[in-house]
Design a protein around this motif. Structure first.
Motif, mmCIF file in Angstrom:
data_model
loop_
_atom_site.group_PDB
_atom_site.id
_atom_site.type_symbol
_atom_site.label_atom_id
_atom_site.label_comp_id
_atom_site.label_asym_id
_atom_site.label_seq_id
_atom_site.Cartn_x
_atom_site.Cartn_y
_atom_site.Cartn_z
ATOM 1 N N SER A 41 0.819 -1.210 0.000
ATOM 2 C CA SER A 41 0.000 0.000 0.000
ATOM 3 C C SER A 41 0.855 1.263 0.000
ATOM 4 C CB SER A 41 -0.938 0.002 1.215
ATOM 5 O OG SER A 41 -1.804 -1.111 1.185
ATOM 6 N N VAL A 42 2.113 1.126 -0.443
ATOM 7 C CA VAL A 42 3.030 2.263 -0.502
ATOM 8 C C VAL A 42 2.972 2.888 -1.888
ATOM 9 C CG1 VAL A 42 5.452 2.961 -0.476
ATOM 10 C CG2 VAL A 42 4.600 1.386 1.263
ATOM 11 N N GLU A 43 2.770 4.194 -1.920
ATOM 12 C CA GLU A 43 2.878 4.961 -3.165
ATOM 13 C C GLU A 43 4.121 5.832 -3.023
ATOM 14 O OE1 GLU A 43 0.297 8.212 -5.808
ATOM 15 O OE2 GLU A 43 -0.570 7.310 -3.998
ATOM 16 N N ILE A 44 5.032 5.735 -3.981
ATOM 17 C CA ILE A 44 6.317 6.418 -3.827
ATOM 18 C C ILE A 44 6.706 7.125 -5.114
ATOM 19 C CG2 ILE A 44 7.626 4.336 -4.409
ATOM 20 C CD1 ILE A 44 9.728 5.234 -2.306
ATOM 21 N N ILE A 45 7.235 8.339 -4.986
ATOM 22 C CA ILE A 45 7.767 9.072 -6.127
ATOM 23 C C ILE A 45 9.183 9.526 -5.795
ATOM 24 C CG2 ILE A 45 5.504 9.861 -6.948
ATOM 25 C CD1 ILE A 45 6.184 12.618 -5.720
ATOM 26 N N ASN A 46 9.962 9.789 -6.824
ATOM 27 C CA ASN A 46 11.345 10.217 -6.654
ATOM 28 C C ASN A 46 11.564 11.556 -7.349
ATOM 29 O OD1 ASN A 46 14.407 9.513 -8.297
ATOM 30 N ND2 ASN A 46 14.254 10.084 -6.156
ATOM 31 N N ILE A 47 11.914 12.568 -6.556
ATOM 32 C CA ILE A 47 12.358 13.851 -7.084
ATOM 33 C C ILE A 47 13.649 14.191 -6.358
ATOM 34 C CG2 ILE A 47 11.799 16.279 -7.524
ATOM 35 C CD1 ILE A 47 8.856 15.605 -7.167
ATOM 36 N N PRO A 48 14.792 14.162 -7.036
ATOM 37 C CA PRO A 48 16.065 14.404 -6.355
ATOM 38 C C PRO A 48 16.115 15.751 -5.638
ATOM 39 C CG PRO A 48 16.451 13.460 -8.518
ATOM 40 C CD PRO A 48 14.982 13.787 -8.447
ATOM 41 N N TYR A 49 16.770 15.745 -4.499
ATOM 42 C CA TYR A 49 16.916 16.921 -3.638
ATOM 43 C C TYR A 49 17.395 18.143 -4.410
ATOM 44 C CZ TYR A 49 19.300 19.815 -0.083
ATOM 45 O OH TYR A 49 19.752 20.848 0.698
ATOM 46 N N PHE A 50 18.377 17.958 -5.286
ATOM 47 C CA PHE A 50 18.948 19.103 -5.992
ATOM 48 C C PHE A 50 17.964 19.733 -6.973
ATOM 49 C CE2 PHE A 50 22.842 16.930 -4.555
ATOM 50 C CZ PHE A 50 23.444 18.000 -3.899
ATOM 51 N N ASP A 51 16.927 18.970 -7.357
ATOM 52 C CA ASP A 51 15.892 19.528 -8.220
ATOM 53 C C ASP A 51 14.882 20.348 -7.436
ATOM 54 O OD1 ASP A 51 17.165 18.210 -10.233
ATOM 55 O OD2 ASP A 51 15.670 16.619 -10.453
ATOM 56 N N LEU A 52 14.970 20.293 -6.107
ATOM 57 C CA LEU A 52 14.002 21.000 -5.254
ATOM 58 C C LEU A 52 14.638 22.148 -4.472
ATOM 59 C CD1 LEU A 52 12.169 17.847 -3.842
ATOM 60 C CD2 LEU A 52 11.359 19.360 -5.661
ATOM 61 N N LEU A 53 15.945 22.310 -4.614
ATOM 62 C CA LEU A 53 16.654 23.329 -3.821
ATOM 63 C C LEU A 53 16.102 24.731 -4.061
ATOM 64 C CD1 LEU A 53 20.468 22.438 -3.740
ATOM 65 C CD2 LEU A 53 18.949 22.841 -1.795
ATOM 66 N N ASP A 54 15.876 25.067 -5.315
ATOM 67 C CA ASP A 54 15.436 26.422 -5.651
ATOM 68 C C ASP A 54 13.937 26.540 -5.841
ATOM 69 O OD1 ASP A 54 18.111 27.321 -5.652
ATOM 70 O OD2 ASP A 54 18.371 26.593 -7.713
ATOM 71 N N ASP A 55 13.274 25.405 -5.966
ATOM 72 C CA ASP A 55 11.837 25.447 -6.267
ATOM 73 C C ASP A 55 11.173 24.186 -5.747
ATOM 74 O OD1 ASP A 55 9.320 25.853 -7.243
ATOM 75 O OD2 ASP A 55 9.873 25.697 -9.371
ATOM 76 N N ILE A 56 10.312 24.314 -4.757
ATOM 77 C CA ILE A 56 9.643 23.172 -4.150
ATOM 78 C C ILE A 56 8.396 22.750 -4.936
ATOM 79 C CG2 ILE A 56 8.069 24.421 -2.607
ATOM 80 C CD1 ILE A 56 10.196 21.300 -1.705
ATOM 81 N N ASN A 57 8.019 23.551 -5.922
ATOM 82 C CA ASN A 57 6.766 23.304 -6.638
ATOM 83 C C ASN A 57 6.677 21.930 -7.298
ATOM 84 O OD1 ASN A 57 5.093 25.567 -6.148
ATOM 85 N ND2 ASN A 57 6.431 26.811 -7.437
ATOM 86 N N PRO A 58 7.771 21.384 -7.889
ATOM 87 C CA PRO A 58 7.641 20.033 -8.459
ATOM 88 C C PRO A 58 7.163 19.001 -7.441
ATOM 89 C CG PRO A 58 9.650 21.062 -9.235
ATOM 90 C CD PRO A 58 9.082 21.984 -8.196
ATOM 91 N N ALA A 59 7.578 19.164 -6.196
ATOM 92 C CA ALA A 59 7.110 18.249 -5.150
ATOM 93 C C ALA A 59 5.652 18.520 -4.806
ATOM 94 C CB ALA A 59 7.979 18.385 -3.906
ATOM 95 N N LEU A 60 5.321 19.806 -4.651
ATOM 96 C CA LEU A 60 3.946 20.159 -4.287
ATOM 97 C C LEU A 60 2.954 19.674 -5.337
ATOM 98 C CD1 LEU A 60 4.502 23.823 -3.029
ATOM 99 C CD2 LEU A 60 4.304 21.743 -1.653
ATOM 100 N N GLU A 61 3.357 19.774 -6.586
ATOM 101 C CA GLU A 61 2.465 19.365 -7.683
ATOM 102 C C GLU A 61 2.305 17.851 -7.762
ATOM 103 O OE1 GLU A 61 4.435 21.126 -10.964
ATOM 104 O OE2 GLU A 61 3.844 23.185 -10.431
#
Length: 378
Positions: A41-61
Motif C-alpha cells: 500500500s506504498v505509493e512512492i515518487i522520486n524527485i532528487p533533492y537538488f531539483d528541489l533546492l530552488d523550487d519546491i513546486n515540483p514536489a507540491l504538484e
C-alpha cells in the motif's frame, strides 16, 4: 505547519499492516532505482533533492491533495529541508524518516512465528529494508539466534525484555550480502558461535563446527535443532529442522525463489550441489514442514504481520526454482539468470572470516542496498 519525524519502526509497522503511505524520496535517481521503501500500500515518487533546492513546486504538484507525505533521503538531512519547504507551503501533513534510508536498512522487526512443543517460542526478525531474516529460539530462560544481523543491540534489547540468556549463535553459511553479528554477540555473552566447517576454511577465529547429527539444545526441556547439510549457495550451507515442524533453509530456498550459487566465484562448481539439495535432499523431507528462509526478495513474500514462510509442499508446486525438471535448463537458469552481485560482497565475506575489521560506518556502507541472494524467475 510543523513537521514530524517518523522512525523506521513506525514506517515498518505501516508497511507490514498494509496501511497507505505516500513517500517522496529525494535521493538521486540511481540510488532510488536500486533500492527503495516498498509495500503493498506504498505509493512512492522520486524527485532528487537538488531539483528541489530552488523550487519546491515540483514536489507540491506531485503530492495528491489531502495525503500525508513522508520525505525520505539517505541520512535524513535533505529530507528535513524538503519537508520544511512543503510544510511552509501548507500543503499537507508532512514527516521525514529519522535517520533516512540508513535507519531503514538497519531496523529489525520481531515477528512471532509460533509456540514450540517444549514450552519455548520461535521468532523471526524481519530486516525489512534489506530483505534479511534471522531467528531466535527461546526456551526456559535460554536463547539461540540463527543468521544474526550485525545490529546486535536490537537482539540484546529483545532478550532483555524476554529475560533470557544467550547460549548459541549460529550462521547457516558464511554470508556474502551482510555482516554477521553472530560472532560478536557470542563473544559478548560467552555463548557458542557455530559455523559450517566447509565455509570456515579461511576464518581467523575459533568456532563450533556445525555438522549433521550435532544437535543444539536450548532450554531445559530441549528444543531439538537438526542441521542438514545442504550445499549450493555455499559449499557449507546447512539447514535446520526445529521442533520437527520448521525448516530453516538459510539462503538455499526462499518462498518465491532459490539461492544463487555464485558468491564465491564457483557457480559452475556449486550448481550441481544446489540442485541436489533442492531436488533430492529437501524432497525427502516432510511436505508439511514450514520453510523459514534467511532472506526475502519481494514484498509479496511478507505474510500476516510480516512473517515470511511457506509450507514445503506448496513451494514444490508454486516456486519456479523448484520446477525446472531439465538439469541443463536448471544449470542455465542459476548461472545466467542472476541479479547483480551484492555491494562489497567480497569485503563482507572477508569481514565474516575475521580477515578485516571495518569500523561501524564502513560496515554500514558495505551493506547498503537491496538483498541479492536469490535467483528470481524473470
Amino acid at each position: 505547519m510543523t513537521i514530524q519525524k517518523m522512525t523506521a519502526k513506525e514506517v515498518a509497522k505501516i508497511v507490514l499492516n498494509n496501511e497507505e503511505l505516500f513517500i517522496l524520496d529525494v535521493r538521486n535517481e540511481s540510488d532510488f532505482n536500486e533500492w527503495k521503501i516498498e509495500g503493498n500500500s506504498v505509493e512512492i515518487i522520486n524527485i532528487p533533492y537538488f531539483d528541489l533546492l530552488d523550487d519546491i513546486n515540483p514536489a507540491l504538484e506531485s503530492i495528491p491533495d489531502g495525503k500525508n507525505v513522508l520525505v525520505v533521503c539517505a541520512k535524513e538531512g535533505s529530507s528535513i529541508f524538503v519537508a520544511e519547504q512543503i510544510a511552509e507551503a501548507d500543503r499537507s501533513n508532512v514527516s521525514y524518516l529519522e535517520g533516512g534510508m540508513k535507519s531503514w536498512s538497519e531496523y529489525l522487526e520481531p515477528v512471532r512465528v509460533a509456540d514450540l512443543s517444549g514450552g519455548g517460542e520461535l521468532y523471526q526478525f524481519v530486516r525489512i529494508g534489506k530483505g534479511c531474516l534471522s531467528y531466535m529460539v527461546l526456551s526456559n530462560g535460554e536463547a539461540a539466534i540463527i543468521d544474526t544481523s550485525r545490529m546486535i543491540d536490537q537482539y540484546e534489547q529483545f532478550m532483555q525484555e524476554k529475560g533470557v540468556k544467550l547460549l548459541h549463535t549460529i550462521d547457516t553459511h558464511l554470508h556474502a550480502d551482510h555482516i554477521s553479528g553472530g560472532r560478536a554477540l557470542a563473544q559478548k555473552y560467552s555463548a557458542t558461535y557455530h559455523l559450517p566447517p566447509k565455509d570456515a576454511t579461511e576464518v581467523t577465529f575459533n568456532y563450533e563446527k556445525l555438522e549433521e547429527g550435532n544437535d543444539i539444545y536450548v532450554g531445559n526441556e530441549t528444543i531439538k535443532v537438526q542441521p542438514i547439510y545442504s550445499p549450493g549457495h555455499t559449499i557449507g550451507s546447512t539447514s535446520f529442522i526445529i521442533d520437527n515442524k520448521y525448516l530453516l533453509t538459510g539462503d538455499i530456498l526462499f518462498v518465491e525463489s532459490i539461492g544463487r550459487p555464485d558468491l564465491a566465484g564457483l557457480a559452475e562448481d556449486w550448481v550441481g550441489d544446489l540442485r541436489e539439495t533442492l531436488y533430492s535432499r529437501y524432497k525427502d523431507l516432510s511436505k508439511e514442514l514450514i520453510v523459514l528462509p534467511a532472506h526475502f526478495g519481494k514484498v509479496t513474500e511478507l505474510g500476516e504481520g510480516g512473517l515470511v514462510s511457506g509450507r514445503l509442499g506448496a513451494l514444490y508446486k508454486e516456486n519456479p526454482g523448484l520446477n525446472i525438471q531439465d538439469e541443463g535448463e536448471f544449470r542455465k537458469t542459476v548461472t545466467e539468470n542472476l541479479p547483480p552481485q551484492p555491494n562489497s560482497y567480497q569485503e563482507i565475506r572477508q569481514t565474516n572470516m575475521g580477515k578485516i575489521s571495518p569500523n561501524e560506518e564502513e560496515q554500514r556502507e558495505m551493506e547498503i542496498g537491496p538483498n541479492r541472494c536469490a535467483v528470481h524467475d524473470k
